[in-house]
Design an enzyme around this catalytic site. Structure first.
Site, PDB file in Angstrom:
ATOM      1  N   GLY A  50       0.818  -1.206   0.000  1.00  0.00           N
ATOM      2  CA  GLY A  50       0.000   0.000   0.000  1.00  0.00           C
ATOM      3  C   GLY A  50       0.846   1.249   0.000  1.00  0.00           C
ATOM      4  O   GLY A  50       0.976   1.933   1.030  1.00  0.00           O
ATOM      5  N   TYR A  51       1.446   1.525  -1.140  1.00  0.00           N
ATOM      6  CA  TYR A  51       2.295   2.715  -1.268  1.00  0.00           C
ATOM      7  C   TYR A  51       1.637   3.769  -2.157  1.00  0.00           C
ATOM      8  O   TYR A  51       1.229   4.823  -1.717  1.00  0.00           O
ATOM      9  CB  TYR A  51       3.662   2.324  -1.849  1.00  0.00           C
ATOM     10  CG  TYR A  51       4.708   1.949  -0.834  1.00  0.00           C
ATOM     11  CD1 TYR A  51       4.370   1.363   0.379  1.00  0.00           C
ATOM     12  CD2 TYR A  51       6.062   2.165  -1.087  1.00  0.00           C
ATOM     13  CE1 TYR A  51       5.339   1.014   1.306  1.00  0.00           C
ATOM     14  CE2 TYR A  51       7.032   1.825  -0.171  1.00  0.00           C
ATOM     15  CZ  TYR A  51       6.684   1.250   1.025  1.00  0.00           C
ATOM     16  OH  TYR A  51       7.647   0.907   1.931  1.00  0.00           O
ATOM     17  N   SER A  52       1.519   3.479  -3.461  1.00  0.00           N
ATOM     18  CA  SER A  52       1.072   4.475  -4.433  1.00  0.00           C
ATOM     19  C   SER A  52      -0.367   4.903  -4.194  1.00  0.00           C
ATOM     20  O   SER A  52      -1.204   4.104  -3.745  1.00  0.00           O
ATOM     21  CB  SER A  52       1.201   3.935  -5.855  1.00  0.00           C
ATOM     22  OG  SER A  52       2.553   3.716  -6.195  1.00  0.00           O
ATOM     23  N   GLU A  78      13.159  -3.734  -3.132  1.00  0.00           N
ATOM     24  CA  GLU A  78      12.268  -3.941  -4.270  1.00  0.00           C
ATOM     25  C   GLU A  78      13.009  -3.715  -5.579  1.00  0.00           C
ATOM     26  O   GLU A  78      12.883  -4.492  -6.529  1.00  0.00           O
ATOM     27  CB  GLU A  78      11.067  -2.995  -4.179  1.00  0.00           C
ATOM     28  CG  GLU A  78      10.108  -3.114  -5.359  1.00  0.00           C
ATOM     29  CD  GLU A  78       8.988  -2.089  -5.319  1.00  0.00           C
ATOM     30  OE1 GLU A  78       8.027  -2.268  -6.097  1.00  0.00           O
ATOM     31  OE2 GLU A  78       9.057  -1.132  -4.549  1.00  0.00           O
ATOM     32  N   ASN A  89      11.386   5.155 -13.993  1.00  0.00           N
ATOM     33  CA  ASN A  89      12.802   5.239 -14.353  1.00  0.00           C
ATOM     34  C   ASN A  89      13.312   6.668 -14.348  1.00  0.00           C
ATOM     35  O   ASN A  89      14.495   6.917 -14.084  1.00  0.00           O
ATOM     36  CB  ASN A  89      13.025   4.590 -15.721  1.00  0.00           C
ATOM     37  CG  ASN A  89      13.010   3.072 -15.635  1.00  0.00           C
ATOM     38  OD1 ASN A  89      12.711   2.509 -14.574  1.00  0.00           O
ATOM     39  ND2 ASN A  89      13.329   2.410 -16.729  1.00  0.00           N
ATOM     40  N   GLU A  90      12.437   7.618 -14.643  1.00  0.00           N
ATOM     41  CA  GLU A  90      12.860   9.023 -14.600  1.00  0.00           C
ATOM     42  C   GLU A  90      13.262   9.411 -13.173  1.00  0.00           C
ATOM     43  O   GLU A  90      14.276  10.086 -12.956  1.00  0.00           O
ATOM     44  CB  GLU A  90      11.734   9.931 -15.104  1.00  0.00           C
ATOM     45  CG  GLU A  90      11.459   9.823 -16.600  1.00  0.00           C
ATOM     46  CD  GLU A  90      10.670   8.582 -16.982  1.00  0.00           C
ATOM     47  OE1 GLU A  90      10.588   8.271 -18.190  1.00  0.00           O
ATOM     48  OE2 GLU A  90      10.142   7.908 -16.079  1.00  0.00           O
TER      49      GLU A  90
END
Length: 396
Positions: A127-129, A244, A382-383
């Site tokens: 539960g991060y984003s 991760e 990736n940015e």
């Protein structure tokens, strides 16, 4: 770094291969090799087979159920599992929340959760984003307000991978909105069966239910489910993300897919000869293979630094690993051309023994290609990873 295995390491590899040859169910191997969809039982069945052998968490300390293997042995294990086409041991429990629990949780939490993670008694999700807080994770708005012996959690998480199966979710929540955004975050462990939690599917481009939205409406979470100190969750979150991103490189899987790509290109023809013998296509495959070999050396360098957790180098692995995974899927679709067009969900889900279009190897590849557009986004885009590399490695 000595790039040759010792006699002991070679013997260890043979032991691993013998275990996989004996214990990997043929139906699971077929699904993985042919890029078919795995269900909950597939993941759990394989995890429990490996756990019975005592190998489900190779990187854990021995006192918590780890194997005591060296970094090279762990690399061999992962490489051989990928070569044999095993289902993955899902990372959310073993590789993500477990290291946080080991490093920051209290003794009671360790004693309860770690054995259950090791045996896959609990299926974990992340539960991060949130909407508006993806790569800029510190902007999260899900709140947890103290009410006696509980926190009252309200908010929303999104892109929750396989959350529809989960028993538990580890969550970043805002416990103080009066301080700098990174300083008011806490790390909670939440039972997914708690009243007030709603899981809604997000159907992806390949029509698979892989990710979800999770809503929290006055969810009561015991204070005892707080990991570490209140408002120190950002520290724990960064620690978890390092683990991760190291795993996201997925070198072993990419090596297996490279072998599959070569076989595919040998079966396709161009001007009467195998496509792999075409100079232009062969050059693309060779370039990708060289880049994959370089990535593997970088992974070995990072993981062989025993005793240290993954640092900003994990961002390099995440960026390059995800790029190569996408390039592999692109070359697969390029190799089969128009045969990628038919879409057969019944075959992908195991409801039909063969593809309606007649080519079982080609049938899943377009869905595979579309699904893997995600790899350069999840785990921090990736940015964002390039910004981390610029600041923390290059010092710019």
């Amino acid at each position: 770094m000595d790039l040759h295995y010792t006699a002991g390491e070679t013997a260890f590899r043979d032991t691993v291969r013998a275990f996989l040859d004996t214990h990997l169910p043929a139906d699971l191997q077929r699904k993985v090799r042919q890029h078919l969809r795995l269900n909950r039982d597939d993941y759990v069945r394989w995890h429990k087979i490996v756990a019975k052998q005592g190998w489900a968490a190779p990187a854990w300390p021995v006192e918590h159920g780890g194997t005591g293997w060296t970094a090279v042995q762990r690399h061999i294990w992962e490489d051989e599992c990928a070569r044999a086409a095993t289902p993955p041991i899902l990372p959310f429990g073993v590789n993500m929340v477990a290291p946080v629990i080991m490093a920051f949780a209290n003794a009671e939490q360790k004693a309860y959760y770690l054995p259950r993670i090791l045996n896959c008694d609990d299926w974990w999700c992340q539960g991060y984003s949130e909407p508006g807080a993806g790569s800029d994770l510190a902007s999260l708005k899900t709140t947890a307000q103290r009410d006696g012996d509980h926190y009252i959690v309200n908010g929303q998480k999104t892109w929750t991978t396989l959350g529809q199966h989960a028993d538990m979710i580890f969550c970043l929540v805002r416990t103080d909105s009066t301080v700098r955004k990174q300083e008011g975050i806490s790390f909670l462990l939440i039972d997914m069966k708690t009243p007030g939690i709603t899981v809604r599917p997000i159907i992806m481009l390949d029509e698979e239910h892989e990710v979800n939205e999770v809503f929290f409406d006055n969810v009561r979470v015991p204070v005892g489910n707080l990991v570490g100190q209140e408002n120190r969750g950002w520290t724990y979150a960064k620690y978890l993300l390092g683990h991760e991103r190291t795993g996201i490189a997925a070198v072993g899987r990419s090596k297996r897919e490279l072998t599959f790509l070569k076989q595919l290109a040998m079966q396709q023809t161009k001007r009467g000869a195998p496509l792999l013998h075409d100079a232009a296509f062969a050059a693309k495959v060779a370039t990708l293979e060289i880049e994959l070999m370089a990535l593997e050396m970088t992974v070995l360098r990072v993981i062989s630094d025993e005793g240290k957790g993954p640092g900003p180098q994990a961002s390099m692995l995440k960026v390059r690993g995800s790029e190569l995974q996408q390039q592999l899927t692109e070359l697969m679709v390029e190799a089969i051309g128009p045969q990628a067009l038919p879409f057969d969900p019944a075959f992908l889900d195991g409801g039909a023994p063969h593809s309606a279009a007649g080519d079982d190897l080609a049938a899943p590849l377009a869905a595979y290609y579309f699904n893997y557009r995600k790899t350069s986004i999840y785990g921090g885009s990736n940015e964002i990873q390039k910004n981390i590399i610029t600041q923390m490695i290059l010092g710019l």
